[in-house]
Design a protein around this motif. Structure first.
Motif, PDB file in Angstrom:
ATOM      1  N   ARG A 143       0.874  -1.225   0.059  1.00 46.04           N
ATOM      2  CA  ARG A 143       0.018   0.034  -0.081  1.00 46.04           C
ATOM      3  C   ARG A 143       0.867   1.428   0.018  1.00 46.04           C
ATOM      4  O   ARG A 143       1.843   1.240   0.559  1.00 46.04           O
ATOM      5  N   PRO A 144       0.633   2.297  -0.631  1.00 42.39           N
ATOM      6  CA  PRO A 144       1.405   3.493  -0.850  1.00 42.39           C
ATOM      7  C   PRO A 144       1.375   4.159   0.437  1.00 42.39           C
ATOM      8  O   PRO A 144       0.382   4.174   1.396  1.00 42.39           O
ATOM      9  N   VAL A 145       2.594   4.707   0.917  1.00 41.85           N
ATOM     10  CA  VAL A 145       2.809   5.241   2.326  1.00 41.85           C
ATOM     11  C   VAL A 145       2.639   6.853   2.107  1.00 41.85           C
ATOM     12  O   VAL A 145       3.201   7.366   1.057  1.00 41.85           O
ATOM     13  N   GLY A 146       2.474   7.238   3.155  1.00 41.14           N
ATOM     14  CA  GLY A 146       2.740   9.010   3.161  1.00 41.14           C
ATOM     15  C   GLY A 146       4.139   9.362   3.437  1.00 41.14           C
ATOM     16  O   GLY A 146       4.871   8.450   3.700  1.00 41.14           O
ATOM     17  N   MET A 147       4.474  10.449   3.498  1.00 41.50           N
ATOM     18  CA  MET A 147       6.016  10.843   3.512  1.00 41.50           C
ATOM     19  C   MET A 147       6.200  12.365   4.451  1.00 41.50           C
ATOM     20  O   MET A 147       5.357  13.102   4.096  1.00 41.50           O
ATOM     21  N   ILE A 148       6.943  12.535   5.367  1.00 42.77           N
ATOM     22  CA  ILE A 148       7.528  13.684   5.754  1.00 42.77           C
ATOM     23  C   ILE A 148       8.888  13.833   5.379  1.00 42.77           C
ATOM     24  O   ILE A 148       9.831  13.056   5.751  1.00 42.77           O
ATOM     25  N   GLN A 184       6.927  18.234   1.919  1.00 45.09           N
ATOM     26  CA  GLN A 184       8.396  18.487   1.657  1.00 45.09           C
ATOM     27  C   GLN A 184       8.678  19.787   2.492  1.00 45.09           C
ATOM     28  O   GLN A 184       8.149  20.726   2.331  1.00 45.09           O
ATOM     29  N   ILE A 185       9.633  19.761   3.567  1.00 44.40           N
ATOM     30  CA  ILE A 185       9.908  20.824   4.532  1.00 44.40           C
ATOM     31  C   ILE A 185      11.372  21.367   4.137  1.00 44.40           C
ATOM     32  O   ILE A 185      12.225  20.585   4.062  1.00 44.40           O
ATOM     33  N   GLY A 186      11.537  22.536   4.210  1.00 47.50           N
ATOM     34  CA  GLY A 186      12.987  23.481   4.081  1.00 47.50           C
ATOM     35  C   GLY A 186      13.358  23.582   2.649  1.00 47.50           C
ATOM     36  O   GLY A 186      14.573  23.696   2.279  1.00 47.50           O
ATOM     37  N   ILE A 199      -1.193  16.668   7.204  1.00 43.67           N
ATOM     38  CA  ILE A 199      -0.912  15.700   5.794  1.00 43.67           C
ATOM     39  C   ILE A 199      -0.688  14.437   6.057  1.00 43.67           C
ATOM     40  O   ILE A 199      -1.273  13.498   5.316  1.00 43.67           O
ATOM     41  N   ALA A 200      -0.071  14.010   7.016  1.00 46.89           N
ATOM     42  CA  ALA A 200       0.483  12.721   7.150  1.00 46.89           C
ATOM     43  C   ALA A 200      -0.728  11.878   7.738  1.00 46.89           C
ATOM     44  O   ALA A 200      -1.061  10.474   7.363  1.00 46.89           O
ATOM     45  N   TYR A 254       6.537   7.408   6.110  1.00 52.30           N
ATOM     46  CA  TYR A 254       7.770   7.122   6.009  1.00 52.30           C
ATOM     47  C   TYR A 254       8.572   8.683   6.342  1.00 52.30           C
ATOM     48  O   TYR A 254       7.824   9.696   6.012  1.00 52.30           O
ATOM     49  N   VAL A 255       9.749   8.559   6.983  1.00 53.91           N
ATOM     50  CA  VAL A 255      10.289   9.912   7.290  1.00 53.91           C
ATOM     51  C   VAL A 255      11.585   9.840   6.543  1.00 53.91           C
ATOM     52  O   VAL A 255      12.509   9.108   6.888  1.00 53.91           O
ATOM     53  N   SER A 256      11.972  11.019   5.649  1.00 55.22           N
ATOM     54  CA  SER A 256      13.064  10.929   4.909  1.00 55.22           C
ATOM     55  C   SER A 256      13.945  12.511   5.211  1.00 55.22           C
ATOM     56  O   SER A 256      13.308  13.345   5.024  1.00 55.22           O
TER      57      SER A 256
END
Length: 348
Positions: free
Chosen positions: A172-177, A216-218, A258-259, A265-267
């Motif tokens: 299943r697709p995941v969300g991401m920070i 997407q932050i920064g 959003i999440a 997932y956190v990248s």
């Protein structure tokens, strides 16, 4: 601790007390986890260096039994567009002496809630083949996922996030920070679409990343025109200059919105930080986050359903101070705290 003692009371309690003897009930719980009996613990400069001083379990593959969270290295930087060297990131983080075991903001000792191990580095069949290296990473992480283990990776360049997401989001697709200077949603260049500037475009197109649950932050720099895919796919983009306007609490609130409650997932790319804090990276961009801002944002994610993460683009040879590796190790520890909390919630 609200009780303030007189000098006589302080002498009575502490004059002959050892460093491991703690009286405040909350602090005592932590001390008992860290010290056990007595006041002795291994010197941080002794023994085999591992990620966050976790037990070293390179023999755990392929079954990965008795592990809840796997820390592992991905010493591969074949996807960089300019300065190479992130292949040395995992080794640099293993050489950081003192991070953890207690998080004073989250009041967490993550190893109390989860079995954590450094399972070594992804084994690569070839040091020269980018596509084959991605296959090796996906295969390795797929085995972790199949064993019920949460992956926390140290890279390597940011292209490594794509094969990790292919494994984490397979069913299943995941969300991401995503905390970074760059959106990394560019297209194919010079016949290659697997470089470190485009992993998240490909992850969306592969169906493993949900762009509507991605923030997407920064973001900053001179390549904004290459990232239209972020906007076209419905990702939320917060530029570096907007962080100051929104404030850390505002950024956290948006990230949590959003999440949502789904798997996330956190990248974390160290070039999200201003090069004044983290010069040891392949694509430094001025005007970035401070280390305090980055840690504040991460700590605000506590309670989210974290299913994996990475810390990437640490290129230690560009930083003679070793500050970049120190900050990256702290970020890895924050991710470990968030992941251990998520496991505790999922299993309670």
């Amino acid at each position: 601790m609200s009780e303030i003692l007189s000098l006589d009371e302080l002498r009575k309690r502490y004059l002959n007390a050892s460093g491991g003897e703690v009286f405040d009930p909350e602090f005592r719980k932590v001390a008992e986890l860290v010290f056990g009996d007595g006041d002795s613990r291994q010197a941080p400069y002794c023994g085999l260096p591992t990620l966050l001083k976790a037990p070293y379990r390179p023999d755990a593959a392929p079954n990965f039994s008795d592990i809840d969270i796997a820390l592992f290295g991905i010493p591969m930087d074949l996807g960089v567009t300019n300065r190479s060297g992130a292949r040395f990131g995992p080794r640099a983080l293993r050489n950081v002496d003192r991070v953890g075991p207690y998080n004073h903001v989250l009041r967490a000792v993550p190893t109390a809630n989860a079995r954590v191990a450094d399972v070594g580095d992804v084994p690569f069949k070839s040091r020269f083949d980018l596509a084959a290296s991605h296959q090796d990473i996906e295969r390795f992480v797929h085995r972790l996922i199949g064993a019920g283990v949460v992956p926390l990776a140290v890279g390597g360049d940011h292209s490594v996030s794509l094969p990790i997401l292919r494994a984490v989001g397979r069913h299943r697709p995941v969300g991401m920070i995503h905390i970074d200077a760059h959106c990394d949603t560019g297209g194919s260049f010079e016949g290659c679409k697997f470089h470190h500037g485009g992993p998240f475009r490909q992850a969306v197109l592969d169906g493993v990343l949900d762009p509507r649950r991605t923030i997407q932050i920064g973001i900053r720099g001179n390549s904004e025109y290459l990232w239209e895919f972020s906007y076209a796919s419905g990702m939320t983009v917060i530029h570096a200059e907007e962080v100051g306007d929104l404030g850390i609490s505002g950024v956290i609130a948006k990230a949590r919105e959003i999440a949502g409650s789904g798997p996330t997932y956190v990248s974390f790319d160290v070039d999200s930080l201003d090069p004044a804090f983290a010069p040891g990276t392949g694509t430094p961009e001025v005007g970035g986050l401070t280390s305090a801002q980055a840690l504040g944002i991460l700590r605000g994610l506590s309670g989210l359903n974290i299913v994996g993460g990475d810390v990437v683009e640490i290129a230690p040879q560009y930083d003679p101070t070793s500050n970049t590796a120190q900050i990256a190790a702290q970020v890895l520890f924050e991710l470990l705290c968030l992941t251990a909390e998520a496991i505790k919630v999922r299993t309670s």
